[in-house]
Design an enzyme around this catalytic site. Structure first.
Site, short mmCIF file in Angstrom:
data_model
loop_
_atom_site.label_atom_id
_atom_site.label_comp_id
_atom_site.label_asym_id
_atom_site.label_seq_id
_atom_site.Cartn_x
_atom_site.Cartn_y
_atom_site.Cartn_z
CE LYS A 30 -2.24 2.76 -4.78
NZ LYS A 30 -2.15 1.28 -4.72
CB SER A 73 0.66 0.78 -2.05
OG SER A 73 -0.27 0.32 -3.01
CB SER A 116 -1.86 -2.30 -2.51
OG SER A 116 -0.47 -2.37 -2.29
#
Ligand SMILES: [Mg+2]
Ligand SMILES: [Zn+2]
Lengths: 486, 95, 488
Positions: free
Chosen positions: A76, A153, A177
């Site tokens: 990420k 997210s 997330s």
């Protein structure tokens, strides 16, 4: 044999170590597939060339003691990676190349994995659909008539794992997330106990809630990656001293006698029938595995989301103050310092980030602090107390991960509250600092994956993983999307 | 509580975010709906409840007083949008 | 001295005003590395060369506290006779400024590490107690320079993150001279403890000065103004005088004082409102989620207390009882640790009363004239002690000693040798003294008559003449005694 990219992380490493496949072949397999999957918009930046080069070197210099040897892993874009652009999906950090590597990612590379690239996410991890990214939305490999969000997210991470564009990945979970996008994409997402993994080098969103964790194809991969990234770090004052167990080796599917709680308050208003059915199915599964299922009460559940939407923005408003155009990242012009700040932050941040900064500023400002921020901290205590009380009688808690399956891009973007409701079932574990995992457990009528969540006692990832592993083996979920985007 | 245009202006100023008519209008709407949502907490009785700031239950980690880092100024300035090899450069500050 | 009364009241058209002052002193903790990062704290290094990733607030960086800085704060708290709080917390103070990289300062707001204490000042009109409200730990900011470029300011983060102790006094101070004494006292306590070097030119000690005025006799406080970051005692005193006068003028004009932050312009010698602080009043303090509460064990505090060095007030009491010094002498000597060590060395090896006289007289005058610290004294403690011993054993007179001392200042010479070489030895031969006295008395018969008929003041004249005749080397006590006999 199916394609390499279809293998799990553990299978890949096993095959590399038995010299059935080479590191280079593995990397090539993912690089090729990721190269043909640009439409999903998972990668913000790739490091394919370096990864390929490194994999060749690895074939020549075999280090069989390394736990992730030869695995190509993208992360990420919230993890700072040395010399590789790190943006948190924000215009604010476009072009930012850290001089340092986050603790979690360092641990991954130390075990022989190779960085494949940086994965798209919501801007500063603020969002539940990956639509707030400055680099455009990510697309879920599952699809009906419309393109669907992957959740957020860590949406780029979830899509990339589901679509086999990385062997595994790490995301971050502040309010869901990791777990919500895992649920939306039919993958496994684990949020460890707060403090399990170091936050050093991860772009901060809400410091008392942020936690890094594995996002993988299956539970065994999750256990392996957790044992690599977990552990105390002297550079993070909130990182826990607890011992890290070899989770992947201790994994067992016999969970007979495990006491599992079903919180009645999680049957929230508006939860879909299909989700309730899935939950019921989960209960049947664990019963059939010999578990002792009990209804429990977590009375403050309905206040978790409002609590979260005070605490997280408050911390974020302060954490994001450093993005001021002075030392790194984006700067807009201004006639004096204040105007430069205001223009930089107005143009550099997207709308959702600005909304949260403003609400965070508001709840901390004088005259409102007690009524909002302090109140939220008190309710947070009550929420944690609920769990403490429940865990006196049970070992894990079983719930659905999300109140719905993946939705269409653009569907919720204009209504922040509707968007926030995505996290209603995941947020309590963050507020209480508990480990929680989402595993794929079935499909809805539109053939979209749905996840079940298991919440455990603090630092009892071991039990959570075993429980998840047993359910996974029993349900035997298989991904079923076509490679429609290629 | 209600968020008015003045509130938006005030908190934007505190947050150092430039505003304009459109932004203010959108924020009044969004922030008020968020506010209404979070004000659900008013239903909860919290007298005598200790605020919880962190779930970590351990002692504060402390380090020894050792210098273990010497940077070169070029490293620290390397990501800066404006510097002159010695300093970060910002538009004039009026005290 | 003690009869002197406190009299710092300012006259206005409509009566007399009292000035009320409280200080927020920022004292840089003496430590090798910063409060939350391992970078160096040295003064005067190349700009931006002591900046860690934490100090520059790079994304994802986290603070880890320096154990020694905690110890330094606790010790200082003990030195201020203050309550040490076994539970304290770090909060974020949020505001934007070019030299504040995080966009917040990590400080302690609600739960400081040190609570209430007190400091005693020796004023010419007696002692004055000043309450300490609290002491907390916080990060220093970097440094902005506004005068090097017409359009831009430059930022150096070397100082960013250095540990500061903010020592907040109660509004107990009432005059510029009390403020001066207070700062000197704090500085001396911290220097004794080695917790802050007190170097004001380098910014290790500076203060925000809160000033208000009220009618003499009034019990209520007026509205205060805060003068930011003043870095010398002289400037603090000037700023207070200016600011008090300004406030009196405003009040007498029938207007109200605005509570505001002001800046002291050292060139113009005036305070003015700070524009940059206009909207900075909402700091949105909240507990720093990157740090856990700081808990101190009882044993830890006790151990530090046990190992505390002798502090100025204790030393003063000891000097008074060991060396029979006056309270005034003792307070002058203890104000600086180096001075007091010097004194103790001289006193132990000679005569403590003479040691005090010479130290505070000739030596201080010399140091003053040459602009030197006691550590750079041209006369060593050993040699001064020896010289005093020469006075005591009658080798030289006190008067001759001044000549010897002057010689010593030139090249820290051994006083015995100087006496020897320059032939300054005192004459204590009774015959020689008697002969000289006889000679003086016979050539001043008229004065002898006057003396005998009652003009006893003339005794001094005879002593002087004898001394003069003996080129200053006659033993003054013997001259006295013999002369008295002769004049009977
Ligand atoms: Mg102040
Ligand atoms: Zn301060």
């Amino acid at each position: 044999m199916s394609e390499i990219y279809n293998l799990t992380l553990c299978q890949i490493i096993e095959k590399i170590k038995s010299k059935e496949i080479s590191c280079e072949e593995v990397t090539k397999s993912f690089v090729n597939r990721a190269g043909k999957s640009k439409k999903l918009n998972c990668y913000i930046e790739d490091t394919f060339d370096q990864a390929l080069k490194k994999s060749k070197d690895q074939d020549n210099k075999f280090e069989s003691d390394k736990k992730l040897f030869g695995a190509p892993i993208a992360v990420k874009d919230l993890f700072c990676t040395k010399g590789v652009q790190t943006t948190a999906s924000s215009k604010m950090l476009e072009g930012f190349k850290p001089e340092y590597e986050s603790t979690v990612t360092s641990k991954i590379w130390n075990e022989g994995a190779n960085l494949l690239g940086k994965l798209n996410c919501d801007e500063y991890a603020m969002g539940s659909s990956n639509e707030t990214s400055h680099f455009g939305n990510v697309i879920n490999p599952y699809k009906n008539d419309k393109d669907l969000v992957p959740g957020g997210s860590s949406g780029g991470s979830a899509s990339a794992v589901a679509a086999c564009l990385t062997s595994a990945t790490v995301g971050t979970d502040t309010g869901g997330s990791i777990r919500q996008p895992a649920s939306f994409t039919g993958t496994v997402g684990l949020k460890p106990t707060y403090g399990r993994c170091s936050r050093w080098g991860i772009v901060a969103f809400a410091s008392s809630l942020d936690q890094a964790g594995p996002m993988t194809k299956d539970v065994k991969d999750s256990a392996l990656l957790l044992e690599v990234i977990a552990g105390h770090d002297d550079k993070d004052s909130t990182s826990a001293q607890n011992k890290v167990e070899p989770f992947s080796q201790k994994l067992k599917k016999d969970i007979k006698g495990l006491k599992i709680g079903i919180p009645k308050e999680y049957k929230i208003d508006g939860i879909s029938k299909e989700i309730l059915n899935l939950w019921e199915k989960g209960v049947e599964v664990v019963k059939s595995l010999g578990c002792d299922v009990k209804e429990i009460s977590l009375p403050h559940t309905r206040y978790a989301l409002p609590t979260y939407y005070i605490i997280a923005p408050a911390e974020a408003s302060s954490n994001l103050a450093r993005y001021d155009g002075v030392r790194y990242g984006f700067r807009a012009e201004g006639k004096d310092l204040i105007e430069m700040y205001e223009n930089t932050r107005s143009l550099g941040f997207g709308d959702e980030v600005k909304r949260r900064i403003l609400i965070g500023t508001y709840v901390l400002s004088s005259g409102y602090y007690d009524a909002y921020y302090l109140k939220a901290q008190r309710v947070r205590r009550l929420i944690k107390n609920d769990f403490d009380e429940a865990f006196k009688k049970i070992d894990t808690i079983l719930t659905p991960t999300t109140p719905s399956s993946a939705f269409a891009i653009g569907e919720n973007i204009d209504d922040p509250i509707a968007m926030y409701l995505n996290d209603v079932l995941t947020v309590p574990a963050n507020l209480a600092g508990l480990p929680a995992i989402s595993i794929p457990a079935g499909y809805d009528q539109n053939n979209l994956p749905l996840g079940l969540q298991l919440i455990g006692k603090p630092f009892d990832e071991h039990t959570v993983l075993n429980n998840a592993f047993a359910i996974e083996q029993s349900i035997n979920f298989k991904s079923n999307f076509k490679d429609w985007w290629m | 509580m209600t968020i008015t245009k003045n509130t938006v202006k005030k908190i934007s100023k505190l947050s150092r975010i430039a505003t304009n008519e459109k932004f203010e209008k959108n924020m009044i709407k969004d922030l008020n709906s968020i506010l209404k949502f979070i004000e659900q907490l008013n239903e909860v009785k919290t007298d005598n409840v200790e605020p919880l700031a962190s779930t970590v239950d351990q002692e504060l980690i402390k380090r020894e007083d050792k210098v273990s880092l010497m940077n070169k100024k070029k490293d620290i300035l390397s990501n800066s949008p404006a510097d002159n090899e010695n300093f970060y450069v910002v538009p004039k500050v009026i005290e | 001295m003690s009869e002197k009364q406190f009299d710092y009241y300012l006259k206005g058209e409509k009566g007399e005003y009292e000035v009320v002052i409280g200080l927020e002193v920022h004292a840089q903790v003496l430590s090798k590395s910063k409060l939350f990062s391992p970078s160096e704290t040295k003064f005067g290094s190349e700009p931006n060369s002591q900046v860690s990733l934490v100090d520059a607030a790079m994304p994802g960086m986290l603070p880890v506290i320096n154990k020694f800085c905690i110890e330094q704060a606790v010790k200082t708290g003990l030195g201020l006779n203050a309550q040490i709080n076994s539970f304290s917390k770090f909060d974020r103070k949020n505001y934007f400024y070019a030299d504040l990289p995080q966009g917040y300062q990590i400080s302690q707001f609600k739960y400081p590490i040190v609570g209430e204490g007190k400091v005693i000042l020796d004023m010419p009109y007696g002692t004055k107690e000043v309450g300490i409200e609290r002491l907390h730990l916080e990060q220093d900011a970097g440094k902005s320079m506004h005068d090097q470029d017409p359009n831009n300011s430059y930022v150096d983060l070397n100082r960013s993150g250095i540990a500061l102790m903010e020592i907040v006094s109660k509004p107990d101070l009432r005059s510029p001279s009390q403020v001066g004494e207070y700062i000197k006292k704090l500085r001396s306590i911290m220097r004794y403890l080695n917790t802050c070097d007190g170097n004001m030119e380098q910014g290790s000690l500076r203060a925000d000065v809160n000033v208000s005025v009220r009618k003499k006799g009034s019990k209520e406080f007026g509205t205060r103004c805060e003068i930011k970051n003043v870095n010398s005692i002289k400037f603090m005193q000037q700023a207070i005088e200016y600011e008090a006068r300004r406030q009196i003028d405003v009040i007498e004009d029938g207007k109200n004082i605005d509570q505001e932050t002001r800046l002291f312009d050292t060139k113009k010698q005036e305070t003015r409102s700070m524009r940059s602080k206009e909207d900075a009043h909402d700091y949105r303090y909240f507990p720093d989620p990157d740090l856990l509460p700081l808990q101190l064990e009882e044993g830890y505090i006790e151990n530090l207390k046990k190992d505390l060095p002798e502090l100025p007030d204790q030393k003063k009491q000891r000097l008074i009882s060991d060396f029979k010094l006056s309270s005034y002498e003792a307070s002058v000597i203890i104000s600086d640790q180096a001075v007091s060590s010097y004194y103790e060395e001289v006193a132990k090896n000679s005569d403590y009363k003479l040691a005090a006289t010479w130290l505070m007289g000739e030596l201080f005058a010399t140091l003053n004239k040459e602009g030197k610290e006691i550590s750079e004294s041209p006369v060593s403690a050993k040699n001064l002690a020896q010289m005093i011993n020469l006075i005591k054993d009658g080798t030289i007179s006190g008067k001759i000693a001044k000549t010897v001392f002057e010689e010593m200042v030139k090249h820290d010479g051994d006083p015995s040798k100087i006496v020897e070489e320059k032939g300054l030895k005192q004459t204590s031969d009774p015959n020689e003294i008697e002969n000289t006295i006889d000679k003086i008395l016979s050539s001043n018969q008229d004065k002898v008559q006057q003396y005998k008929s009652g003009k006893e003041k003339l005794f001094g004249f005879f002593v002087g003449q004898v001394m003069k005749e003996m080129k200053g080397k006659g033993n003054p006590r013997m001259i006295n005694d013999i002369l008295k006999n002769k004049l009977k």
